[in-house]
Structure formats: C-alpha cells, structure tokens
Design an enzyme around this catalytic site. Sequence first.
Site, mmCIF file in Angstrom:
data_model
loop_
_atom_site.group_PDB
_atom_site.id
_atom_site.type_symbol
_atom_site.label_atom_id
_atom_site.label_comp_id
_atom_site.label_asym_id
_atom_site.label_seq_id
_atom_site.Cartn_x
_atom_site.Cartn_y
_atom_site.Cartn_z
ATOM 1 N N ARG A 112 3.657 2.098 2.213
ATOM 2 C CA ARG A 112 3.198 1.993 3.762
ATOM 3 C C ARG A 112 2.180 0.736 3.287
ATOM 4 O O ARG A 112 2.046 0.377 2.139
ATOM 5 C CB ARG A 112 2.419 2.793 4.529
ATOM 6 C CG ARG A 112 1.188 3.243 3.766
ATOM 7 C CD ARG A 112 0.340 4.248 4.717
ATOM 8 N NE ARG A 112 -1.046 4.472 3.844
ATOM 9 C CZ ARG A 112 -1.865 5.263 4.811
ATOM 10 N NH1 ARG A 112 -1.598 5.950 6.007
ATOM 11 N NH2 ARG A 112 -3.059 5.486 4.179
ATOM 12 N N CYS A 116 2.072 -8.823 2.458
ATOM 13 C CA CYS A 116 1.105 -10.216 2.014
ATOM 14 C C CYS A 116 0.580 -10.741 3.337
ATOM 15 O O CYS A 116 1.451 -11.209 4.172
ATOM 16 C CB CYS A 116 2.018 -11.212 1.427
ATOM 17 S SG CYS A 116 0.872 -12.878 1.230
ATOM 18 N N GLU A 151 -6.509 0.809 9.416
ATOM 19 C CA GLU A 151 -6.929 0.947 8.147
ATOM 20 C C GLU A 151 -6.738 -0.429 7.068
ATOM 21 O O GLU A 151 -6.192 -0.349 5.917
ATOM 22 C CB GLU A 151 -6.510 2.004 7.229
ATOM 23 C CG GLU A 151 -7.060 3.372 7.961
ATOM 24 C CD GLU A 151 -6.791 4.410 7.051
ATOM 25 O OE1 GLU A 151 -7.257 5.578 7.339
ATOM 26 O OE2 GLU A 151 -5.779 4.460 6.289
ATOM 27 N N CYS A 159 -4.001 -9.774 -2.312
ATOM 28 C CA CYS A 159 -2.663 -10.193 -2.781
ATOM 29 C C CYS A 159 -2.672 -11.403 -3.402
ATOM 30 O O CYS A 159 -3.333 -12.582 -3.260
ATOM 31 C CB CYS A 159 -1.735 -10.496 -1.587
ATOM 32 S SG CYS A 159 -0.051 -11.016 -1.998
ATOM 33 N N CYS A 161 -0.120 -13.265 -4.751
ATOM 34 C CA CYS A 161 0.798 -14.374 -4.804
ATOM 35 C C CYS A 161 0.650 -15.791 -4.658
ATOM 36 O O CYS A 161 -0.616 -16.138 -4.022
ATOM 37 C CB CYS A 161 1.984 -13.799 -3.634
ATOM 38 S SG CYS A 161 1.534 -14.221 -2.026
ATOM 39 N N CYS A 164 -0.800 -16.631 -1.244
ATOM 40 C CA CYS A 164 -2.086 -16.538 -1.201
ATOM 41 C C CYS A 164 -3.158 -17.491 -1.841
ATOM 42 O O CYS A 164 -4.331 -17.956 -1.401
ATOM 43 C CB CYS A 164 -2.446 -15.136 -1.537
ATOM 44 S SG CYS A 164 -2.053 -13.738 -0.246
ATOM 45 N N GLU A 307 -10.407 9.110 12.644
ATOM 46 C CA GLU A 307 -9.738 10.161 11.837
ATOM 47 C C GLU A 307 -10.646 10.876 10.825
ATOM 48 O O GLU A 307 -11.611 10.452 10.514
ATOM 49 C CB GLU A 307 -8.878 9.376 10.984
ATOM 50 C CG GLU A 307 -7.612 8.728 11.440
ATOM 51 C CD GLU A 307 -6.506 8.339 10.421
ATOM 52 O OE1 GLU A 307 -6.711 8.669 9.258
ATOM 53 O OE2 GLU A 307 -5.781 7.321 10.550
ATOM 54 N N TRP A 315 -4.698 14.085 -0.880
ATOM 55 C CA TRP A 315 -4.672 12.999 -2.090
ATOM 56 C C TRP A 315 -5.803 12.989 -2.961
ATOM 57 O O TRP A 315 -5.652 12.153 -4.043
ATOM 58 C CB TRP A 315 -4.541 11.792 -1.314
ATOM 59 C CG TRP A 315 -5.632 11.834 0.055
ATOM 60 C CD1 TRP A 315 -5.250 11.793 1.293
ATOM 61 C CD2 TRP A 315 -7.231 11.394 -0.069
ATOM 62 N NE1 TRP A 315 -6.381 11.714 2.069
ATOM 63 C CE2 TRP A 315 -7.521 11.609 1.428
ATOM 64 C CE3 TRP A 315 -7.858 11.421 -0.948
ATOM 65 C CZ2 TRP A 315 -8.886 11.506 1.753
ATOM 66 C CZ3 TRP A 315 -9.253 11.031 -0.748
ATOM 67 C CH2 TRP A 315 -9.807 11.373 0.454
ATOM 68 N N GLU A 355 2.497 12.862 3.422
ATOM 69 C CA GLU A 355 1.273 13.501 3.941
ATOM 70 C C GLU A 355 1.502 14.723 4.449
ATOM 71 O O GLU A 355 0.957 15.273 5.628
ATOM 72 C CB GLU A 355 0.332 12.468 4.830
ATOM 73 C CG GLU A 355 0.199 11.289 4.474
ATOM 74 C CD GLU A 355 -0.907 10.360 5.088
ATOM 75 O OE1 GLU A 355 -1.818 10.125 4.991
ATOM 76 O OE2 GLU A 355 -0.317 9.844 6.265
ATOM 77 N N HIS A 358 -1.194 17.349 4.467
ATOM 78 C CA HIS A 358 -2.426 16.989 4.986
ATOM 79 C C HIS A 358 -2.666 18.020 6.315
ATOM 80 O O HIS A 358 -1.757 18.081 7.023
ATOM 81 C CB HIS A 358 -2.454 15.358 5.609
ATOM 82 C CG HIS A 358 -3.604 14.944 5.947
ATOM 83 N ND1 HIS A 358 -4.470 15.591 6.775
ATOM 84 C CD2 HIS A 358 -4.672 13.934 5.250
ATOM 85 C CE1 HIS A 358 -5.682 14.701 7.066
ATOM 86 N NE2 HIS A 358 -5.634 13.961 6.101
#
Length: 682
Positions: A112, A116, A151, A159, A161, A164, A307, A315, A355, A358
């Site tokens: 997920r 970039c 998040e 990043c 690259c 960037c 959350e 995790w 997840e 979870h």
Amino acid sequence: MTRIPELPHLIYGADYNPEQWPAEVWREDITLMQEAGVNLVSLGIFSWALLERAPGEFDFAWLDEVMDLLHAGGIGVNLATATASPPPWLATLYPDSRPVTVDGVRLEIGGRQAYCPSHAGFRSHVEALVRVMAERYGTHPAVQVWHVNNEYGCHIDQCYCELCAQKFREWLRARYVTLDALNAAWGTAFWSQHYGAWEQIQPPRRAPTYANPTQQLDWRRFSSDNLLELYHLETAVLREVTPHIPVTTNFLGFLPGLDYFRWAAHEDVVSLDAYPDPLGASPHLEAGMQFDLMRSLRGGQRWILMEQATSAVNWRTVNAPKAPGLARLLNHVALAHGASGIMFFQWRASKAGAEKYHSALVQHPGPRRSRVWQEVVDFGAELRTLTPLLDARVSARVGVVFDWNSWWALELDSKPSRVSLMPLVQAWYAALRQLGQTVDFVPPSGDLGQYDLLVMPNSYLLAEGDAANVRAYVEGGGHLVTGFYSGIVDEHEHVGLGGYPAALRDVLGLWVEEWLPLAPGTVTPVQLGTASQPVEATTWAEVVHVDGAEVLGTFTDGAYGLVRGGPAVTAHASGAGRATYIATHLPEDALRDVLRGALTAAGVPHVTLPVHADVTLCTHPDGPLLHVLNAHGREELTVRVDGAADLAGAPLREELTLAPYHGVILRVPATFTVADLGVGQP
C-alpha cells in the site's frame, strides 16, 4: 477554539471497509453499530481501486448504497478521499510513479501507499479523484469530516527518484536563492563538495561515506514539505467544493519523517492513530505522550483518536492482546488528555489480506461471541454519559520543547555518539507526569511565555531565532531545565564556537569543554546536593566549567577520570528567570528530584504520584475537572480529594478506591491544585 468544529457529541466509531464484505453484511453492520453506540465511521480509505477501476471510469454505486444506509441508521461518515493507496492500473500506466529507496530500488506494487509524491501523473489522478468525490458527496447529509489520504509518511516518507531530485533542487532554490548561499550553508568547502550548478545537487542517496550533514537535514525538511504539498493539493479541492466540511489527516504520534507542527496548521482538527504496546512497562505513558502532542499541535484544541486496536495488532514480533480493561483505560487517558473522539481500526476483522489478524470491534468469531465486543458495547454506553468533556480545556503550566529539525539533526550520522531523542523525551515526560504535571509540547519558536516551566530534554539544534526566543523566555522570568548536548548547532548544522553550548552559554552560566559519551552498561556517579549517596548516571558526561552558575550536582568519578569533581547539574539566574542544566542522563528518581526542584522554584504545584497513577486537571465552564486513572493492571489505587463531586454534581465524601484499569472524573473546587490530591496504594 477548544471544541472541534460543529461537534455536538463525543465521537465513537471505527474504520469501516464494507467493500471487503458482501452487501448482505452491510445491514447487519448498521444494526450492530447502533447496538455498540457507534456514531461515526471512517469510510473509503483504501477504496481507490474499486471506485476507479480504470482511468476515468468511476463506479460509486456500492459507496452510494453504504452512505445512504449509514445515514438512515443515524451514523455519520468521516469520508476518505481514497488516495492513500493508488490502484495497480496507475503504477502500470506510470511505472516511474513508484517510489525509489535510498539504495536506488524502485518499489513494486502489492502493498500500500506505493507512490512518489512528486509524480505529476499520480498527482493529476489524485486531484481528479478528490474533485469527483467532493462534488458527489459534499452535500450528502452523512458526511461530517473529510479524511485526507491516510497516515502520510507511514511507509514512504522519502522518495529518492529523479523526479524528487528535481523538486529538491527547486525547494533549495526557493530556500537559498543563490548557489553561494547554499554552499555557505552546506559547508561545501569540506571534502571538495562545492557546487557550481544546481543540476549537480542530488538527494543524499547511498554514498561511499557520510553524506553532507546539512544536505541530509535539508532533505528531511524537503521530504516533509513535499508530502505536505500533496496534502495541500487535496485540501485545496475540498475547501473549494465543500468549504463547510472540516478536514483532517491522521497523524502517527512522534513520526520521524513529518514535522507535525507545520502540518497541523493546515488541518481543521488533529487526528491520531495510536498503538501503544500492551507489553510495554507503561502503555498509558506511551499513549499519553502522543495524546499531549496532538492537543498541543493546535493550541489546546480537542482532537480525535482516529485509530487504535481493540486488542492485538498484527505487525509486532509478539502481538499481545490488550488485557481486559486496558482498552477502556487508555481511552480514558485519551479523553483526559483532550480527545473528543474515540475510534478504532477496524469495525469488522478482515478474513483476507495483510491485516486479517488485527483485532476489530467485530472479531472473527462474530458479534456477541467475544469479550472484546462486550467491552466495545459497554464503553459506547459509558461514552454517551461524558458529553460535558466536549467543553473541557486541558491547560498546562509546563512546556516540553520538541522540534523535528533538531530530531533529524541529532540522529544524523557522524556524531560524538549515537544519541536517540525519544528515550530522553520519554524519561523526562514520565518524570513530569509522576509529579502530577500536565504538559504541552511546544516548538522552540513557539509562545514560550505561557509556561511557568520549560523543559528541553535535548535540543541539539537551535536556530538562531529559536535560541533568542529561549533566552528571552528565561530573562523575562521563565524557568528552564535543559539536558546535555543542547544548543550545539544552528539551523544549518554549524557548530557554535567558543565553548558549548554557544547558543545558551549566557543563560546557563557555563561552558562545556568536552563531551564524554559513555559506553553501554557504563555508569558515572553523580552526587546531588546532600543526598546520602551518589546516583548512577548513564549515556553521557561533560567537562563543564561554570561561569556564574551554581553547582547542584557533581560527578564523583568515572567518564575516563576527566569529570571527577566537576559540575553535573547546575542552576543559574539569568535576568528575572532561572536556567538549570543537566550534563548527563540521570536515573529516573534523580531526574524527578531535579525537576521537582525546578517546579518548586517556578511556583508550580506538584505531587509525587504512584508510577501507575495518571492524573490530569482541566478547566470547564462549570468548574475544574480532575481525571484520576489507575493504570495498574493488578493493584488498586486510593484517591482522596476534599470537596469533590462526580461528573453529575453529586458530592463525594468518602475516600475512593479505584480498581485496576479504572478511573474517575471528579468535579473539584475552583482553588484545587494537584498538591491537594491524595493518591496512593490502599
């Protein structure tokens, strides 16, 4: 503004992912949400691939149905812009939209948030999706909040690259204007790094040895700003189309990659995802520190716990469940520290995907078949009785200085020793909480004058203006306590000369000749005042020369013999104020004693609490409220407060006994301070 805009009740809810379930489950979900007392769900966070199955081909039928069902059931929606994780077709269409690591590896799809933030094609699709969402649902009566992305920086905060790299050069041009200014700031005379053209500048990718420190620091600043620019792309559309709906994006506490003081100014309400470790020594302190940061980011405004886990996460190496009662306890900590919303990830535990293990409100065995469900229902009912907390304001007389720029600079490579900031902040925070103090977190550029006591566990980097702000605070009558290795470099990571810490020498009344990092497991004894015996300090020692400061503690041995008999803790009057310096890492009891002395000198009431007591005093239009929570999972706690009443106003005349993981909210007299509180083991 303390209240969250247009919020008439305490929020209770969860992330809701109906796209993972057949439509027949949705109606059962609504019934169960009503049973649990849920009044808000976060919807659509990871739905982009199902909302736009191919470029420009949108399918909102399922989301329309879910939105209407929720509204008919009396449940509001925190509607996500769905941009947090681009669909596979986008990465296929734009292979260079996938982010690149510091080692030059371009990450693949299958997880997920693989994007970039600089990619123009990705940004164009983000903007298009947000506009369609806003135009379609901006007038839907269920929508109460916009949830922008999700998040930011959780997995990819940098990043490397070429896209960037180009944006980094543009950011540097705006910051420095000329190459001469950049070369001076970066100290490029060292190691033949002088730049003769902007195109020569690269991100601090993997290099043969240490990269330029100022280059690394500016890269961290740029990376935070680059993601913030992506956030602005979305919020500009939302505020154009739906100016009546507040916006938020969920933060991750003390996330290293993003400067949340900069970010929070662009939200209508702060929200947080918090996952304290149930196996930790003090989960309530781990959580409480994040909660206090969230409240501080917008000047005391109440915030949303967006959350958390009902029980175990999926995790950690060991995913321990929350013991019965711990989730409720931590939610009361959140309310005491300023939350107006209590939410979870997620509503229904997934049966597939990364997840699936979870925890959730509805666990795999199904509703009404787990102790978690019963805890969820019970807390939902309890929360409906706590509406007066919406108007409570948590205010602090103690500020903890925290600065992402200093954190980034401190933990760069090529230092006298590896010093980690967060363990220091956690230790000082725990000591202040045990002394009954509510604390704010404040940047060194902030309004420091609102605090009677200011503590800086470490501020390795102090920009020139920030150092002047701290000095003005002390000279104007403030009380400062700062820790070792502070005020060493300016905003360009250049060392102040003439004796450390150059930025604060006058205020502290001392100068440091040499640093003496201690090997792991090594201690150096420190004699504090008239204590019966020295304490064992760790991590760091310094050769300190006083220049007007009073010596409160002395190194008695250790640290290569170079500090024997030298100052370890000092205090100095500067202007109308006072500054205390701690040149080592003291054990918790000794640190608490030094901070207790500083609180006394600053005229701040304090009390010594049992380590598992969590106490917060806040103001309310109907009189002050006192939260007393027992964070111990096995032992009871007694509470004695003269003239107290319960939240409904009924007088309480007897000593209260709090069971493990239980607490109480008391109305206390207007003259009450924490020094009037009696708390202890029965």
